[in-house]
Scaffold this motif. Structure first.
Motif, PDB file in Angstrom:
ATOM      1  N   LYS A  99       0.839  -1.198   0.000  1.00 22.46           N
ATOM      2  CA  LYS A  99       0.000   0.000   0.000  1.00 22.46           C
ATOM      3  C   LYS A  99       0.868   1.240   0.000  1.00 22.46           C
ATOM      4  O   LYS A  99       2.080   1.173   0.196  1.00 22.46           O
ATOM      5  N   THR A 100       0.255   2.349  -0.247  1.00 24.93           N
ATOM      6  CA  THR A 100       0.974   3.616  -0.229  1.00 24.93           C
ATOM      7  C   THR A 100       0.278   4.528   0.762  1.00 24.93           C
ATOM      8  O   THR A 100      -0.915   4.795   0.637  1.00 24.93           O
ATOM      9  N   GLU A 101       1.026   4.995   1.746  1.00 27.56           N
ATOM     10  CA  GLU A 101       0.444   5.929   2.715  1.00 27.56           C
ATOM     11  C   GLU A 101       0.655   7.344   2.220  1.00 27.56           C
ATOM     12  O   GLU A 101       1.750   7.712   1.799  1.00 27.56           O
ATOM     13  N   HIS A 102      -0.399   8.113   2.258  1.00 30.47           N
ATOM     14  CA  HIS A 102      -0.240   9.508   1.850  1.00 30.47           C
ATOM     15  C   HIS A 102      -1.205  10.366   2.634  1.00 30.47           C
ATOM     16  O   HIS A 102      -2.226   9.899   3.158  1.00 30.47           O
ATOM     17  N   ARG A 111       2.598  11.699  -3.715  1.00 32.17           N
ATOM     18  CA  ARG A 111       3.292  11.117  -2.566  1.00 32.17           C
ATOM     19  C   ARG A 111       4.555  10.380  -3.024  1.00 32.17           C
ATOM     20  O   ARG A 111       5.625  10.530  -2.439  1.00 32.17           O
ATOM     21  N   LEU A 112       4.412   9.586  -4.083  1.00 30.24           N
ATOM     22  CA  LEU A 112       5.554   8.815  -4.562  1.00 30.24           C
ATOM     23  C   LEU A 112       6.647   9.747  -5.077  1.00 30.24           C
ATOM     24  O   LEU A 112       7.843   9.515  -4.852  1.00 30.24           O
ATOM     25  N   PHE A 114       7.271  12.819  -4.078  1.00 29.31           N
ATOM     26  CA  PHE A 114       7.964  13.442  -2.956  1.00 29.31           C
ATOM     27  C   PHE A 114       8.828  12.442  -2.194  1.00 29.31           C
ATOM     28  O   PHE A 114       9.885  12.787  -1.672  1.00 29.31           O
ATOM     29  N   ALA A 115       8.350  11.192  -2.151  1.00 26.06           N
ATOM     30  CA  ALA A 115       9.148  10.159  -1.486  1.00 26.06           C
ATOM     31  C   ALA A 115      10.475   9.979  -2.213  1.00 26.06           C
ATOM     32  O   ALA A 115      11.535   9.843  -1.602  1.00 26.06           O
ATOM     33  N   LEU A 116      10.410  10.007  -3.549  1.00 28.08           N
ATOM     34  CA  LEU A 116      11.629   9.873  -4.348  1.00 28.08           C
ATOM     35  C   LEU A 116      12.582  11.040  -4.066  1.00 28.08           C
ATOM     36  O   LEU A 116      13.777  10.846  -3.803  1.00 28.08           O
ATOM     37  N   GLY A 118      12.581  13.014  -1.442  1.00 26.02           N
ATOM     38  CA  GLY A 118      13.048  12.937  -0.067  1.00 26.02           C
ATOM     39  C   GLY A 118      14.163  11.921   0.076  1.00 26.02           C
ATOM     40  O   GLY A 118      15.164  12.162   0.764  1.00 26.02           O
ATOM     41  N   GLY A 119      13.989  10.780  -0.597  1.00 22.75           N
ATOM     42  CA  GLY A 119      15.030   9.746  -0.545  1.00 22.75           C
ATOM     43  C   GLY A 119      16.319  10.254  -1.130  1.00 22.75           C
ATOM     44  O   GLY A 119      17.408  10.032  -0.572  1.00 22.75           O
ATOM     45  N   LEU A 120      16.210  10.971  -2.245  1.00 21.10           N
ATOM     46  CA  LEU A 120      17.400  11.510  -2.890  1.00 21.10           C
ATOM     47  C   LEU A 120      18.146  12.453  -1.950  1.00 21.10           C
ATOM     48  O   LEU A 120      19.362  12.359  -1.769  1.00 21.10           O
ATOM     49  N   LEU A 169       1.406  18.081   2.521  1.00 20.93           N
ATOM     50  CA  LEU A 169       1.797  16.696   2.239  1.00 20.93           C
ATOM     51  C   LEU A 169       1.234  15.721   3.272  1.00 20.93           C
ATOM     52  O   LEU A 169       0.990  14.561   2.977  1.00 20.93           O
ATOM     53  N   TRP A 170       1.079  16.188   4.484  1.00 23.51           N
ATOM     54  CA  TRP A 170       0.805  15.254   5.579  1.00 23.51           C
ATOM     55  C   TRP A 170      -0.511  15.488   6.299  1.00 23.51           C
ATOM     56  O   TRP A 170      -1.030  14.550   6.903  1.00 23.51           O
TER      57      TRP A 170
ATOM     58  N   GLY C 101      14.907  16.057   3.539  1.00 21.84           N
ATOM     59  CA  GLY C 101      14.549  14.714   3.081  1.00 21.84           C
ATOM     60  C   GLY C 101      13.515  14.068   3.975  1.00 21.84           C
ATOM     61  O   GLY C 101      12.589  13.398   3.499  1.00 21.84           O
ATOM     62  N   GLY C 105      10.115  13.218   2.339  1.00 22.99           N
ATOM     63  CA  GLY C 105       9.980  11.786   2.080  1.00 22.99           C
ATOM     64  C   GLY C 105       9.235  11.039   3.174  1.00 22.99           C
ATOM     65  O   GLY C 105       8.667   9.986   2.938  1.00 22.99           O
ATOM     66  N   VAL C 125      10.093   3.505  -3.156  1.00 20.89           N
ATOM     67  CA  VAL C 125      10.502   4.637  -3.994  1.00 20.89           C
ATOM     68  C   VAL C 125      11.544   5.476  -3.251  1.00 20.89           C
ATOM     69  O   VAL C 125      12.526   5.939  -3.830  1.00 20.89           O
ATOM     70  N   PHE C 126      11.309   5.667  -1.959  1.00 17.72           N
ATOM     71  CA  PHE C 126      12.255   6.426  -1.132  1.00 17.72           C
ATOM     72  C   PHE C 126      13.638   5.790  -1.192  1.00 17.72           C
ATOM     73  O   PHE C 126      14.654   6.470  -1.358  1.00 17.72           O
ATOM     74  N   GLY C 129      15.272   6.479  -4.400  1.00 20.21           N
ATOM     75  CA  GLY C 129      15.762   7.858  -4.388  1.00 20.21           C
ATOM     76  C   GLY C 129      17.048   7.982  -3.598  1.00 20.21           C
ATOM     77  O   GLY C 129      17.973   8.701  -3.980  1.00 20.21           O
ATOM     78  N   MET C 130      17.124   7.234  -2.499  1.00 19.17           N
ATOM     79  CA  MET C 130      18.313   7.299  -1.661  1.00 19.17           C
ATOM     80  C   MET C 130      19.543   6.804  -2.418  1.00 19.17           C
ATOM     81  O   MET C 130      20.611   7.412  -2.357  1.00 19.17           O
TER      82      MET C 130
END
Lengths: 171, 200, 408
Positions: A99-102, A111-112, A114-116, A118-120, A169-170, C101, C105, C125-126, C129-130
């Motif tokens: 699932k995807t939480e948003h 959401r996806l 921003f997750a990408l 944020g991960g970066l 976002l949240w 982040g 994220g 996905v996070f 990205g990381m």
């Protein structure tokens, strides 16, 4: 109002147990926990093995060419253990499932995205901070390292400063 | 309302730590002075001169104010020792009975078959909290030769740990100003010395 | 005693097995705490769920308390524990970027792994990205390097930076954490508009808090002197060792080391400063008995696995150094038997050319060995080998603490 699941472990008990795990890590291996280190090992070995010409030009990959296998490192095994432990816990608590939480005001797509992003940012920041929230901030706090506590304050300080602008976002 | 698991586990954790601390505080009484205090004391002059030993040796035993301790094994002690010296073999240095002997108000002077054994005993005794302990320099042979048999005033301040040569002359290192200079070929004989009886 | 692996008490190959075990515990606890949900995690910034802060602070304080006491009891050698190095601006920059982040994220690396495992697509996905972020860092590493490696302050401790004692800082941190727990709980209740009867049902944390505070106050008043005593060797043990002649190393061994120029021994000159400056054995480092206990030499004695040989002119100064080091629990220390005097006597006064008819093979090889060594030294062989800097081991700064192993 948001509904928060209550079948999670008491946070203080979880924290205490996590502290004991961290302590065990120090007692056994003389080092703290870390999660971003494994990701770094993955990147280094993937890039250096698929494009050695590119990797040789950068000092970032120097360790790889000095004969140490980054995938055999302590942190990689720690990450493998984390995967096993998380799966075990998720299975016991019946929390497994795709699932995807948003937040209520954004779509799954946003959401996806921003997750990408944020991960970066986190991947980049963890390199500068020499560890992520667990490697630098948590382990640094346990040994009272100046750098670790500084990184921790920077993470949460920035988080609170900018949280208002990203509230969509949240909440 | 209580969270029983959290309470119990933290109680267990802290009890173990506290018990260990209490245990550690009660069992760490092996030394009477800290290592740091001992090193500080070792910086003082812990060696007596042969002159004072000679004074002690030639005085009447009743007037003596010092306790001289022979640290060699009993066999060697029996074969010959300074008159008036007490035998406490190094191996039994910290035995209870010997401790009582050492607990005097008068200065304690140590000697042994080797100077470094006396120094070892001194360091250990300082660690036990003894304060008035000093070492007679040199080994027993040297003491016998230079104090008992014939007192040699030129050796009044003898030290085993003094350099016997100017080492620099023999082993030219990279730090010499003229690295090509050959060392002087003439090798002076070492100062006359009683042969050290075997290595340890 | 601990840390077990760096001390060599456990086979290092088992290290990875323990990493796996610790990882399982880590992952399990994170998932149990609810860290597999980005919404829960991000709540810390919006006041509706402070679970991150609670778990994080409790864990940090528990581990810190444990390390403080274990270190005090001599159960763990804090010199061997990895302390995160402090690169001032790199740490701050990294923290700021990670702050962004986190808010964007909703995860941090550890929690994203846990969340991805339980099937959260955003966490997967996070993670991707990381990996990209790390690759980016590597790609521009050349440009980042001055910032990344600049302003290195050493592996410093925060209580030193603040000029406080460790015990006081730890107590302060505990108080801050406990206050933070109370305040954030109040904020959370307000934001979520929790009903007052629910608040009353909440468990009380008086007992763990009191235990923690008591422990920190006890730590404050523990006698400091004794902390080194627990690690110390028993005097009886030392006497036995010396009596059995175990600490002595023949000067021949030292000659061999100098002649071969292999870096197998650490030679430690225990004489006066002036004597050391005038002459010392090649590669020797100067540590008089009084300086042995300085913290800066700790890493040399504990981490360097080579035998450490104390020498002086005779053996007395070396014996003082030996006993001080041995009592402090430093193993692998020795005394050069007879000191420089004996070494030079053997090398330069016994000038006889080896007698090939000598009966005893041992004596003959000994004489030949000394003869060759003598030729070597007289012909300036040492000077030729001694081009490198002296001493080989640089005296570290008094405050500096050398890290053992790299972190993540």
């Amino acid at each position: 109002m948001r509904h928060i699941r209550t079948n999670y472990m008491n946070p203080y008990l979880a924290g205490f147990l996590l502290g004991l795990v961290l302590l065990a890590s120090f007692v056994v291996s003389g080092r703290g926990l870390g999660a971003s280190g494994a990701a770094k090992s993955v990147v280094i070995s993937a890039v250096a093995s698929s494009a050695p010409d590119y990797a040789e030009q950068s000092a970032f990959y120097a360790d790889y060419f000095q004969g140490s296998n980054p995938m055999g490192s302590w942190l990689v095994f720690l990450a493998v253990g984390m995967i096993m432990g998380a799966f075990l816990s998720g299975a016991i608590a019946n929390r497994l499932g795709f699932k995807t939480e948003h937040g209520p005001r954004i779509s799954v797509r946003t959401r996806l995205l921003f997750a990408l992003g944020g991960g970066l940012l986190f991947g980049l920041g963890a390199q500068f901070g020499r560890g992520c929230t667990s490697g630098s901030a948590l382990s640094g706090m346990a040994v009272l390292s100046s750098g670790g506590l500084l990184t921790m304050m920077a993470i949460f300080g920035t988080g609170y400063l900018i949280a208002y602008f990203f509230r969509k976002l949240w909440t | 309302m209580k969270n029983q698991t959290l309470n119990d586990s933290t109680l267990l954790f802290f009890s173990i730590i506290m018990l260990a601390v209490v245990f550690a505080l009660f069992t760490s009484g092996k030394y009477g002075a800290s290592n740091r205090q001992v090193v500080d004391k070792l910086q003082d002059n812990v060696f007596i001169s042969y002159e004072s030993l000679y004074t002690w040796h030639s005085s009447d035993s009743k007037e003596r104010d010092q306790l001289v301790v022979d640290l060699r094994p009993p066999e060697e002690y029996r074969e010959g020792h300074l008159a008036g010296a007490v035998n406490i073999p190094f191996a039994d240095l910290l035995d209870r009975s010997h401790r009582r002997t050492l607990k005097t108000n008068s200065p304690v002077w140590l000697y042994a078959g080797h100077e470094h054994v006396s120094v070892a005993a001194l360091t250990l005794l300082l660690g036990q909290g003894f304060e008035n302990v000093q070492v007679i320099p040199g080994n027993f042979q040297a003491i016998k030769q230079h104090v008992v048999e014939s007192f040699d005033p030129s050796r009044a301040f003898y030290r085993d740990d003094k350099a016997r040569w100017d080492h620099q002359r023999f082993m030219p290192l990279g730090i010499t100003k003229e690295p090509d200079r050959k060392p002087s070929p003439a090798i002076p004989a070492p100062p006359e010395e009683t042969p050290v009886p075997g290595g340890c | 005693m601990a840390p077990l692996i760096p001390q060599g008490l456990i086979n290092p190959e088992l290290n990875l097995f323990f990493a796996l075990l610790i990882g399982i515990g880590f992952g399990y606890v994170l998932e149990q705490a609810g860290f597999s949900s980005a919404k829960k995690l991000a709540g810390v910034f919006y006041g509706y769920d402070f679970v991150v802060l609670r778990v994080f602070f409790t864990a940090g304080i528990t581990a810190m308390t444990g390390l403080l006491f274990f270190g005090y009891l001599g159960w763990i050698d804090m010199d061997l524990v990895f302390v995160n190095p402090t690169f001032l601006y790199s740490a701050i920059t990294g923290g700021v970027i990670m702050g962004f982040g986190f808010v964007l994220g909703g995860y941090c690396p550890g929690t994203s792994i846990v969340a991805a495992v339980t099937g959260k697509k955003d966490a997967m996905v996070f993670l991707a990205g990381m990996l990209a972020g790390i690759f980016l860092f590597g790609h521009f590493y050349h440009d980042f390097e001055p910032l990344y490696t600049g302003h290195f302050l050493g592996n410093i401790f925060v209580y030193d930076s603040l000029g406080m004692s460790r015990a006081w800082f730890a107590l302060l941190l505990v108080i801050v954490a406990l206050l933070a727990f109370i305040i954030t709980q109040m904020i959370e209740d307000k934001v979520n508009k929790t009903a007052s009867d629910k608040i009353k049902e909440r468990p009380s944390y008086k007992m763990p808090s009191m235990l923690l505070l008591t422990a920190m106050v006890v730590f404050l008043f523990l006698p400091g002197e004794r902390s080194s005593n627990i690690r110390e060797r028993n005097p009886g043990e030392l006497i036995e060792k010396i009596d059995a002649g175990k600490p002595y190393v023949s000067s021949h061994r030292v000659i061999l080391e100098i002649k071969n120029g292999r870096d197998e021994l650490v030679l430690i000159d225990t004489r006066q400063q002036a004597e050391y400056e005038r002459f010392t054995l090649p590669g020797a480092v100067h540590i008089p008995p009084h300086d042995i206990l300085q913290r800066r030499w700790g890493p040399l004695f504990r981490k360097d696995l080579r035998p450490k040989i104390f020498f002086s002119n005779g053996s007395s100064n070396a014996m003082m150094a030996y006993l001080t080091a041995a009592r402090a629990g430093y193993d692998n220390v020795f005394i050069m038997d007879g000191g420089l005097n004996k070494l030079f006597q053997e090398l330069f006064t016994d000038t006889a050319i080896p007698d090939t008819t000598a009966y005893n093979l041992q004596d003959r090889s000994n004489a030949r060995f000394l003869y060759e060594a003598r030729q070597f030294f007289l012909e300036g062989g040492v000077a030729a080998k001694e081009k490198e800097e002296r001493p080989r081991i640089k005296a570290p700064e008094e405050s500096e603490i050398i890290p053992v192993i790299g972190g993540c």
